[in-house]
Design an enzyme around this catalytic site. Structure first.
Site, mmCIF file in Angstrom:
data_model
loop_
_atom_site.group_PDB
_atom_site.id
_atom_site.type_symbol
_atom_site.label_atom_id
_atom_site.label_comp_id
_atom_site.label_asym_id
_atom_site.label_seq_id
_atom_site.Cartn_x
_atom_site.Cartn_y
_atom_site.Cartn_z
ATOM 1 N N ASN A 7 1.477 4.914 7.555
ATOM 2 C CA ASN A 7 1.065 3.888 7.103
ATOM 3 C C ASN A 7 1.807 2.330 7.626
ATOM 4 O O ASN A 7 1.423 1.616 7.371
ATOM 5 C CB ASN A 7 1.492 3.643 5.401
ATOM 6 N N TYR A 22 -3.769 -6.248 17.322
ATOM 7 C CA TYR A 22 -3.860 -5.622 15.885
ATOM 8 C C TYR A 22 -5.523 -4.887 15.725
ATOM 9 O O TYR A 22 -5.328 -3.365 15.362
ATOM 10 C CB TYR A 22 -3.921 -6.411 14.737
ATOM 11 N N THR A 44 -1.675 -7.507 -1.556
ATOM 12 C CA THR A 44 -0.568 -6.898 -1.772
ATOM 13 C C THR A 44 0.552 -8.151 -2.141
ATOM 14 O O THR A 44 0.193 -9.356 -1.776
ATOM 15 C CB THR A 44 0.162 -6.184 -0.404
ATOM 16 N N LYS A 101 -5.884 -0.624 15.508
ATOM 17 C CA LYS A 101 -6.489 0.148 14.550
ATOM 18 C C LYS A 101 -7.648 0.803 14.935
ATOM 19 O O LYS A 101 -8.017 1.805 14.321
ATOM 20 C CB LYS A 101 -6.696 -0.969 13.282
ATOM 21 N N ILE A 112 0.913 -1.079 -0.037
ATOM 22 C CA ILE A 112 -0.168 -0.057 0.087
ATOM 23 C C ILE A 112 0.875 1.374 0.018
ATOM 24 O O ILE A 112 0.727 2.304 -0.598
ATOM 25 C CB ILE A 112 -0.970 -0.177 1.229
#
Length: 267
Positions: free
Chosen positions: A90, A158, A193, A162, A18
């Site tokens: 990012n 995680y 990705t 986020k 990304i």
């Protein structure tokens, strides 16, 4: 061409996936880009590719778990190009072997993800905002995740980081909007990705696809173009928002895919 002409952007985690897509698109549309990544050779290769394609880019080593490294990346950007208008926070990590359910999660992994996924967003913004003020404003873009909105059997840390990124995005936008600084986030679903394609068997990719509203999974440019939009003046009246880029994976009753399959069996 020219959607971000004259702007200077720092993209963290920009050597692949990304981040790389976003760096390429920002440079293609006129921004001068600094690519910060722990994989500094990958960052240099990305910057070289952008330069060879007529863009302007530089690379710097970035360890998002270290405050001094984040500060250095911001200062390098300003020293190299004279200002910073766009910050794309990012960098993000996940570890399926250690980031488990709340009873079994490795607590050191919890702390590591809080540093890398969340604190790095705080620190990048902390160091960029004074320079953005000097430049007359700017756009901060944070990578959140659909894991911040929908829970899972594992990846407790995680998901928590986020969700916190989404909230922090709102706080930054509120606190610095009067300084012409916007802050938004993008929440990807599954994005294919190179790392995802390597690590996710086709059967797993097909499971995600089954529950998408759209008949395909996402690609890095799907996020990259969203970042480009948020970096540009096209989004000048958008702040404090998290844009979900997830193919409609989370919008329907979770049973709809199985229900459709059941109905088709009777045809």
């Amino acid at each position: 061409m020219g959607r971000v002409e004259g702007k200077v952007a720092l993209v963290t985690g920009g050597a692949s996936g990304i981040g790389l897509s976003s760096a390429r698109l920002l440079a293609k549309e006129g921004a001068r880009v600094v690519i910060g990544d722990y994989n500094v050779e990958g960052a240099k290769a990305a910057a070289k590719e952008i330069e060879e394609n007529g863009g302007s880019a530089s690379a710097i080593f970035l360890d998002a778990s270290q405050q001094a490294s984040i500060k250095e990346a911001v200062e390098f950007t300003v020293k190299t190009y004279g200002k910073i208008n766009v910050l794309f926070n990012n960098v993000g990590l996940t570890n399926l072997q250690k980031d488990l359910d709340v009873v079994h999660i490795d607590l050191e992994e919890w702390d590591r993800l809080m540093d890398v996924n969340l604190k790095s967003v705080l620190l990048g913004s902390r160091y960029a905002i004074p320079y953005m003020k000097e430049a007359g404003g700017g756009s901060i873009i944070n990578t959140a995740s659909m894991a911040g909105f929908a829970s899972d059997a594992i990846r407790s840390a995680y998901g928590a980081t986020k969700a916190a990124v989404v909230n922090l995005t709102s706080y930054i936008s509120t606190q610095y909007g009067k300084d012409h600084i916007r802050c938004n986030a993008v929440a990807p679903g599954l994005i294919l990705t190179p790392a995802a394609e390597k690590n996710l068997p086709q059967e797993v990719q097909d499971i995600f696809l089954k529950f998408n509203a759209l008949p395909y999974n996402g690609e890095p440019d799907d996020i990259g173009y969203t970042v480009l939009f948020l970096a540009s003046d096209e989004s000048k009246y958008i702040t404090g928002q998290t844009i979900k880029v997830e193919g409609g994976h989370y919008i329907a009753n979770p049973s709809i895919a199985d229900f459709n399959q059941y109905m088709q069996q009777g045809e």
